[in-house]
Every structure is written in structure tokens, then in C-alpha cells.
Write a protein that holds these residues in place. Sequence first.
Motif, PDB file in Angstrom:
ATOM      1  N   GLN A 141       0.823  -1.202   0.000  1.00 15.49           N
ATOM      2  CA  GLN A 141       0.000   0.000   0.000  1.00 15.49           C
ATOM      3  C   GLN A 141       0.861   1.257   0.000  1.00 15.49           C
ATOM      4  O   GLN A 141       0.596   2.211  -0.740  1.00 15.49           O
ATOM      5  N   GLN A 142       1.911   1.277   0.805  1.00 14.98           N
ATOM      6  CA  GLN A 142       2.818   2.427   0.808  1.00 14.98           C
ATOM      7  C   GLN A 142       3.496   2.592  -0.541  1.00 14.98           C
ATOM      8  O   GLN A 142       3.629   3.712  -1.047  1.00 14.98           O
ATOM      9  N   ALA A 143       3.939   1.482  -1.120  1.00 16.30           N
ATOM     10  CA  ALA A 143       4.683   1.546  -2.375  1.00 16.30           C
ATOM     11  C   ALA A 143       3.881   2.204  -3.479  1.00 16.30           C
ATOM     12  O   ALA A 143       4.449   2.848  -4.371  1.00 16.30           O
ATOM     13  N   GLU A 144       2.573   2.078  -3.443  1.00 19.80           N
ATOM     14  CA  GLU A 144       1.726   2.604  -4.501  1.00 19.80           C
ATOM     15  C   GLU A 144       1.348   4.063  -4.300  1.00 19.80           C
ATOM     16  O   GLU A 144       0.655   4.645  -5.131  1.00 19.80           O
ATOM     17  N   GLN A 145       1.828   4.688  -3.232  1.00 18.79           N
ATOM     18  CA  GLN A 145       1.459   6.068  -2.923  1.00 18.79           C
ATOM     19  C   GLN A 145       2.610   7.012  -3.264  1.00 18.79           C
ATOM     20  O   GLN A 145       3.679   6.966  -2.643  1.00 18.79           O
ATOM     21  N   ARG A 146       2.384   7.877  -4.240  1.00 21.10           N
ATOM     22  CA  ARG A 146       3.411   8.863  -4.584  1.00 21.10           C
ATOM     23  C   ARG A 146       3.825   9.680  -3.373  1.00 21.10           C
ATOM     24  O   ARG A 146       5.004   9.998  -3.190  1.00 21.10           O
ATOM     25  N   GLU A 147       2.841  10.054  -2.542  1.00 25.15           N
ATOM     26  CA  GLU A 147       3.137  10.926  -1.408  1.00 25.15           C
ATOM     27  C   GLU A 147       4.089  10.263  -0.427  1.00 25.15           C
ATOM     28  O   GLU A 147       4.907  10.935   0.203  1.00 25.15           O
ATOM     29  N   PHE A 148       4.007   8.946  -0.287  1.00 26.40           N
ATOM     30  CA  PHE A 148       4.947   8.238   0.580  1.00 26.40           C
ATOM     31  C   PHE A 148       6.374   8.458   0.113  1.00 26.40           C
ATOM     32  O   PHE A 148       7.265   8.772   0.906  1.00 26.40           O
ATOM     33  N   TRP A 149       6.597   8.323  -1.196  1.00 28.95           N
ATOM     34  CA  TRP A 149       7.952   8.470  -1.744  1.00 28.95           C
ATOM     35  C   TRP A 149       8.409   9.923  -1.701  1.00 28.95           C
ATOM     36  O   TRP A 149       9.585  10.199  -1.440  1.00 28.95           O
ATOM     37  N   ARG A 150       7.491  10.850  -1.922  1.00 29.92           N
ATOM     38  CA  ARG A 150       7.862  12.269  -1.874  1.00 29.92           C
ATOM     39  C   ARG A 150       8.258  12.688  -0.462  1.00 29.92           C
ATOM     40  O   ARG A 150       9.205  13.462  -0.269  1.00 29.92           O
ATOM     41  N   GLN A 151       7.544  12.198   0.526  1.00 30.20           N
ATOM     42  CA  GLN A 151       7.891  12.536   1.910  1.00 30.20           C
ATOM     43  C   GLN A 151       9.180  11.864   2.338  1.00 30.20           C
ATOM     44  O   GLN A 151       9.951  12.424   3.128  1.00 30.20           O
ATOM     45  N   GLY A 165      13.796  15.786  -1.746  1.00 26.95           N
ATOM     46  CA  GLY A 165      14.618  16.374  -2.784  1.00 26.95           C
ATOM     47  C   GLY A 165      14.517  15.687  -4.125  1.00 26.95           C
ATOM     48  O   GLY A 165      15.156  16.124  -5.095  1.00 26.95           O
ATOM     49  N   MET A 166      13.729  14.623  -4.206  1.00 25.85           N
ATOM     50  CA  MET A 166      13.583  13.858  -5.451  1.00 25.85           C
ATOM     51  C   MET A 166      12.210  14.120  -6.063  1.00 25.85           C
ATOM     52  O   MET A 166      11.275  14.548  -5.372  1.00 25.85           O
ATOM     53  N   SER A 167      12.076  13.845  -7.359  1.00 23.35           N
ATOM     54  CA  SER A 167      10.820  14.116  -8.058  1.00 23.35           C
ATOM     55  C   SER A 167      10.245  12.836  -8.650  1.00 23.35           C
ATOM     56  O   SER A 167      10.959  11.862  -8.902  1.00 23.35           O
ATOM     57  N   ILE A 168       8.930  12.860  -8.862  1.00 23.01           N
ATOM     58  CA  ILE A 168       8.206  11.763  -9.507  1.00 23.01           C
ATOM     59  C   ILE A 168       7.310  12.371 -10.580  1.00 23.01           C
ATOM     60  O   ILE A 168       6.441  13.194 -10.283  1.00 23.01           O
ATOM     61  N   GLU A 169       7.544  11.981 -11.824  1.00 22.24           N
ATOM     62  CA  GLU A 169       6.805  12.506 -12.966  1.00 22.24           C
ATOM     63  C   GLU A 169       6.856  14.034 -13.000  1.00 22.24           C
ATOM     64  O   GLU A 169       5.840  14.704 -13.197  1.00 22.24           O
ATOM     65  N   GLY A 170       8.061  14.564 -12.805  1.00 20.54           N
ATOM     66  CA  GLY A 170       8.270  15.998 -12.901  1.00 20.54           C
ATOM     67  C   GLY A 170       8.569  16.415 -14.328  1.00 20.54           C
ATOM     68  O   GLY A 170       8.350  15.667 -15.284  1.00 20.54           O
ATOM     69  N   PHE A 213      14.335   3.645  -8.202  1.00 22.88           N
ATOM     70  CA  PHE A 213      13.848   3.925  -9.551  1.00 22.88           C
ATOM     71  C   PHE A 213      12.403   4.423  -9.563  1.00 22.88           C
ATOM     72  O   PHE A 213      11.845   4.616 -10.650  1.00 22.88           O
ATOM     73  N   VAL A 214      11.784   4.655  -8.420  1.00 23.01           N
ATOM     74  CA  VAL A 214      10.510   5.383  -8.447  1.00 23.01           C
ATOM     75  C   VAL A 214      10.752   6.846  -8.793  1.00 23.01           C
ATOM     76  O   VAL A 214       9.833   7.546  -9.241  1.00 23.01           O
ATOM     77  N   TYR A 215      11.982   7.313  -8.616  1.00 21.96           N
ATOM     78  CA  TYR A 215      12.294   8.729  -8.783  1.00 21.96           C
ATOM     79  C   TYR A 215      12.816   9.032 -10.180  1.00 21.96           C
ATOM     80  O   TYR A 215      13.560   8.254 -10.779  1.00 21.96           O
ATOM     81  N   ASP A 216      12.442  10.208 -10.680  1.00 22.11           N
ATOM     82  CA  ASP A 216      12.876  10.641 -12.009  1.00 22.11           C
ATOM     83  C   ASP A 216      14.386  10.674 -12.138  1.00 22.11           C
ATOM     84  O   ASP A 216      14.942  10.332 -13.193  1.00 22.11           O
ATOM     85  N   GLU A 217      15.060  11.132 -11.078  1.00 15.31           N
ATOM     86  CA  GLU A 217      16.491  11.394 -11.180  1.00 15.31           C
ATOM     87  C   GLU A 217      17.290  10.158 -11.577  1.00 15.31           C
ATOM     88  O   GLU A 217      18.292  10.264 -12.295  1.00 15.31           O
ATOM     89  N   MET A 218      16.850   8.992 -11.133  1.00 14.99           N
ATOM     90  CA  MET A 218      17.572   7.775 -11.494  1.00 14.99           C
ATOM     91  C   MET A 218      17.415   7.488 -12.988  1.00 14.99           C
ATOM     92  O   MET A 218      18.380   7.137 -13.677  1.00 14.99           O
ATOM     93  N   TRP A 219      16.217   7.638 -13.514  1.00 18.01           N
ATOM     94  CA  TRP A 219      15.987   7.424 -14.944  1.00 18.01           C
ATOM     95  C   TRP A 219      16.743   8.456 -15.772  1.00 18.01           C
ATOM     96  O   TRP A 219      17.325   8.140 -16.817  1.00 18.01           O
ATOM     97  N   LEU A 220      16.740   9.709 -15.321  1.00 21.28           N
ATOM     98  CA  LEU A 220      17.406  10.774 -16.061  1.00 21.28           C
ATOM     99  C   LEU A 220      18.909  10.548 -16.135  1.00 21.28           C
ATOM    100  O   LEU A 220      19.549  10.892 -17.138  1.00 21.28           O
ATOM    101  N   ARG A 261       6.837   2.125 -13.365  1.00 18.45           N
ATOM    102  CA  ARG A 261       8.052   1.972 -12.546  1.00 18.45           C
ATOM    103  C   ARG A 261       7.840   0.944 -11.446  1.00 18.45           C
ATOM    104  O   ARG A 261       8.723   0.139 -11.163  1.00 18.45           O
ATOM    105  N   LEU A 262       6.671   0.984 -10.823  1.00 20.11           N
ATOM    106  CA  LEU A 262       6.388   0.022  -9.757  1.00 20.11           C
ATOM    107  C   LEU A 262       6.413  -1.401 -10.296  1.00 20.11           C
ATOM    108  O   LEU A 262       6.965  -2.310  -9.658  1.00 20.11           O
ATOM    109  N   GLY A 263       5.810  -1.614 -11.465  1.00 23.13           N
ATOM    110  CA  GLY A 263       5.824  -2.950 -12.057  1.00 23.13           C
ATOM    111  C   GLY A 263       7.235  -3.407 -12.379  1.00 23.13           C
ATOM    112  O   GLY A 263       7.602  -4.566 -12.130  1.00 23.13           O
ATOM    113  N   LEU A 264       8.045  -2.510 -12.934  1.00 19.87           N
ATOM    114  CA  LEU A 264       9.421  -2.848 -13.279  1.00 19.87           C
ATOM    115  C   LEU A 264      10.261  -3.134 -12.041  1.00 19.87           C
ATOM    116  O   LEU A 264      11.094  -4.040 -12.022  1.00 19.87           O
ATOM    117  N   ILE A 265      10.038  -2.367 -10.981  1.00 26.13           N
ATOM    118  CA  ILE A 265      10.775  -2.591  -9.735  1.00 26.13           C
ATOM    119  C   ILE A 265      10.417  -3.945  -9.147  1.00 26.13           C
ATOM    120  O   ILE A 265      11.283  -4.693  -8.671  1.00 26.13           O
TER     121      ILE A 265
END
Length: 297
Positions: free
Chosen positions: A8-18, A22-27, A84-91, A257-261
Motif C-alpha cells: 500500500q505504501q509503495a503505490e502512494q506517490r506521497e509516501f515516496w515524496r515525503q 529532494g527527489m521528483s516523480i513525474e516531474g 527507480f521510483v524517482y525521475d532522477e535515477m531514470w534521467l 516503474r512500480l511494475g518494473l521494480i
Amino acid sequence: MQNMLSAQQAEQREFWRQLCPGMSIEGDAFAAPAAVGDPADLVPILNREGYIQVADALPEARIAPIRHAVSTLFQCGIPLPFAFVYDEMWLAFQSLSRFLSTALGEDYRALPDFWVWHVKPNEDSAGWGPHRDRVQPTIYDDNSPQTLTVWLPFTDATPLNGCMYVLPAHRDPRFIERRWDGEGNNVVYNPQDIRALPATAGSLLAWNQAVLHWGGRGSRLGAAPRISAAFEFQRGDCAPFNQPLLDPYRMPTFAERLGLIGKQALQYRHMYPLTDDVAAVATSLYQRFMPGVSLSI
């Protein structure tokens, strides 16, 4: 280390942002080109040695947030591929397109194969042992690659925290035999042929997937952990070496990203055995966000 992540946590963007503010998701950030010089100069080295190494490919400002995020995941007991939920790793990997398109062709593709490491500077920690990323043929007669592994260190990688070691292709009898599987395929018969690859943070390392390589063991004499990530790529005119192939220029959605992870945790559990709770999270993410993709689990 206890897993601190639920599905449940993994599927929540806000969990990862908090977790990593300093990291972004779909920015809206874009991949600034890495400093690799003229990529054409790297190709002859890649074909002879089986690998290339370029210092200072990525600036500190771009790798520092990734380093902090991976450290945070490690401290929280969260499996590191979740970086890899974060943009910066993909970038970071997208920024290498000039080199990758030169080495693999303009229509190269990203394989659904990546990983993240945090190797502590002590004798109980080490990178992956001696192996070849693929034992089926992945190079042409001139040793030009059909597939590549790209490895990025986000801290300095030294012999005291598990830097990479390789057996250069031109010193490896398997490249003469043109056979990379079977008994003894990870044996080095002349230790003086081994090459250590200490690398400063922000370096680019890449090797063809027939090359024998491994991460060293840490030491309490090391100054800091080795934090790094790898991603695999292939030529677009070859049959897929794994599926689904990804457009390397397109940023996957958060759900993708979640599926790939989840896929990474399942397919690499021979390297990192999963506890029941981690396996349940990975399986849930894989099944929910990567429907129709074949994977033996």
C-alpha cells in the motif's frame, strides 16, 4: 535488515515524496547530456577491452540527490531498486544517450534489467561475485556489442568499498573460444590479467555482457559505502534479450516503474534472496502493474 515497506505504501506517490523530498516523480526535468567526450573514441576501446570508463560524466549536483535517496532507502530497510521510483535515477541513464546510440545504434532499447547497490565499508559486504551478465552470444565477430551493461557510481568506488573488477576481453580465453557458458566460465587462470576499476562518483562504466566482472569486498578501512546502480541496454535490431523492451527516451509512468521494480526484485532473487514480506510486495506490484509480461516467479 527488516523491510519497512508495504504494498500500500509503495503505490502512494506521497509516501515516496515525503521519504525523499529532494527527489521528483513525474516531474518536468530533462536529461542533460553526460560529459563523455566523443563517443566514437570509446567504441574501439569497448571492442578490444570489453569495457569503457569515463570519469566525471555526471556532475555532483545531479548525483548527490540520488546518493542521498539510496542511503535513505538503505537506512529504512526498503529494497534499493525502489530508487527507480524517482525521475532522477531514470534521467541519469537517459543522459548517456549519445554514448549508447553510438555503441548500440540510434534505435537502441533499454532492457527491463536494473539494480542498485549500497556496499558498506566492512568485511561483511561485497558486490556481486564473478559472473557474466549473459552467457548466450551477445557480441559480433569484431566484439562490438549487441547488449551493454551501464554502471554508475554515486560515491567514489575504491578497492576498500567494493569497486568493480574485470577480466579484459582481450585477456579472456573465452573471447577466443567464442563461448561464455559452461564449467569454468567465471574462472581467472592468470590473476595478473585482472583489472581493478576504481572510479570517482559520477563516472561512467559500461561493458559488453560477455565480460567477466565482479564487485569487490568492502573493508573497515574504507571511508564510505559504495553506492551505485546499473541498467542494461540492447540494440534495437536484435531480438529482445528480455521483455518488455523499453523506449530509453521515454520516462516510464509511476505505475510502470512500480511494475518494473517488482520485476527486478523477483528476477534477481538468486542474488538477493527475498523474505516472504518483500516477495509479497514485489509480486503484488509486478502482477498489478505489468500485466501480460511473462516472468517465472
